[in-house]
Scaffold this motif. Structure first.
Motif: not given
Lengths: 335, 335
Positions: B305-306, B238, B161-162
């Motif tokens: 990061e996103e 991601v 996940r970010a």
């Protein structure tokens, strides 16, 4: 010169047992349960599970009645079935030779998928390695399998007892003869020589559920019925008396063996199960096997007695001869 | 001409992923849980278990820091560790070439037994096949492994996940460079180029127990850190930003890669683990890894990061470049 690996080390016979006893067991240790069986047993939660592995190097890759993919799935399913387990999860690890047509790999995978559907299991994890041209013969595959052992079932090659009947679920020697026929292009028996390769988890589970109390199961693959029963006789410390006339053998297979100069008792099946069950329930167990399409030719082929561990064959002409473990390897690379 | 298998199909890179996506997944189906991970997950009783397989074809069979036997045990242990599981039961299926010195097989088995002791597991079942001289390169082995997933642990390449930190447990590229050096007899770096091959179950379990909440683990074997992170970025959807300067790399390995003209980010480790953990606990996770002898060079090498799925490298001179999956195979048969 130091000792070297020979083809017979892969035969399932005496030299392979020496490898296991002198190289692997001293280093890896024997499993806590089921030493000498084709699958290991372990506990997970309240359940007992069986775990097994096999590598497959059969040549040719495709033969009448099957191919390396079908064989790999069935071989693993049947090793689990011989522990009283239904295969649930399979893994497949491939070694591919550079230059292998992709289409051929696809056909093998198709066949594995088909066998997995028949056996009602899932191939859940895998691996692929590639070696240079000449580094492997086309394609090898190693399958491992996991299955839960049915409650109340406790079968092992070490559990045979005097008074047991020896049951074979069908005709012998069909896989080995079919592969040899295809490899050498012998053109024996025409379309009649086909591998018996089949997944036996369903048949075995049905018989075990219908008639509890079986002592030992084993699929007679490399080394054939003879070697499988010698193994069981040694594990259990019993004498097994085989009745040659009772052993189901199809005529084209019998004549192919005669022409090849090999004893069908030493030739692999890949869709047959041996069951050693108490005499009192043997007829019921036999009926349960015969009720399944894969067991319709099942027969009682012998019995277990007290006596020095080993196997004796009552021949069709009334004689007796000792049955020993396979020496050498008359039919290499049949699985 | 129809498509044929190339060395790069075994590289761990793009062509291997195509095989998986176009040949295996459509036929075998994706596992219910953990598709895209190196081990499948299944339930048994109240427990969750991981199951994985790998075949090993490394050449040469013995190399500085390890051999095919040690590699086979560690590879399987580490694939299970990457699912948060301690390996408990291993299987080993050998393919031997006729003529192989028995003494060599004994050395490989010794080494497997030693690695099994280090990893505190048991090799419980196995198989041996033999092929004619020229039918295989000496010895191949396929190992499969089973292990229980620790309670509360839920790691997958799909869980990044970010905000996660990307941690690597040690220096990169040592296994691949050591094997290539030994195979080509390049004599680079002398005794300093050794495989990092090691079983990571203990280190990983300790870190997961000390600091819960890790999202993803993966051992960067074939295809190296670059390919492993591209896989995770795609599975999780991601963007991963890697900091080149932060990636631990020993000087003799760096110069060997330079001489060989290969990027260490694409070279296999066999004793390193990537961990993607929430930023808030990343320092504690890093400390837990460093507290273990096999993780003392652990470092944060990037962050999540996103953004469009993929990997970006911040180079040491301040530039940015996209990191793609391995194409071709600069170092074949390193495992």
């Amino acid at each position: 010169m130091s000792e070297r690996i020979r083809m017979a080390h892969g035969s399932g016979g005496r030299l392979m047992h020496r490898l296991i006893e002198e190289v692997f067991l001293p280093r890896f240790g024997a499993p806590a349960v089921g030493a000498g069986d084709d699958a290991a047993e372990f506990h997970a939660g309240a359940g007992r599970y069986a775990f097994t592995t096999d590598s497959f190097v059969v040549q040719p890759l495709f033969f009448p009645g099957g191919d390396i993919g079908r064989l790999a799935v069935c071989g693993t399913v049947n090793d689990l079935a011989a522990k009283g387990a239904r295969a649930e999860h399979l893994s497949a690890a491939f070694v591919l030779e550079e230059g292998l047509p992709l289409e051929l790999l696809e056909r093998v995978a198709d066949s594995m998928a088909q066998a997995a559907r028949e056996a009602e299991l899932k191939i859940v994890t895998g691996d692929t390695k590639v070696v240079e041209r000449g580094g492997a013969d086309g394609l090898f595959v190693a399958t491992s399998g996991l299955g839960r052992i049915a409650d109340g079932v406790d079968v092992s090659g070490a559990h045979a007892r005097a008074g047991d009947a020896v049951i074979l679920s069908g005709t012998v020697a069909e896989h080995g003869v079919a592969v040899m026929n295809a490899r050498q292009d012998l053109r024996l028996g025409g379309a009649e020589l086909r591998s018996d390769c089949a997944p036996l988890g369903g048949m075995t589970a049905a018989a075990l559920a219908a008639v509890p109390g079986a002592h030992a199961l084993r699929d007679p693959t490399r080394g054939g019925v003879a070697t499988a029963l010698v193994e069981i006789a040694r594990q259990s410390g019993v004498r097994i008396i085989l009745d040659e006339r009772a052993i189901p053998l199809r005529e084209p297979v019998r004549s192919a063996c005669e022409l090849l100069g090999i004893d069908p008792l030493y030739v692999a099946s890949e869709g047959r199960m041996l069951a050693l069950v108490p005499g009192a329930v043997s007829e019921r167990f036999l009926s349960a096997l015969r009720a399944h399409p894969l067991g319709r030719d099942a027969a009682v082929i012998g019995r277990v007695e007290e006596g020095p561990p080993g196997v004796t064959l009552r021949t069709s002409i009334g004689g007796q001869r000792p049955v020993i473990m396979l020496e050498g390897d008359p039919l290499p690379r049949i699985c």
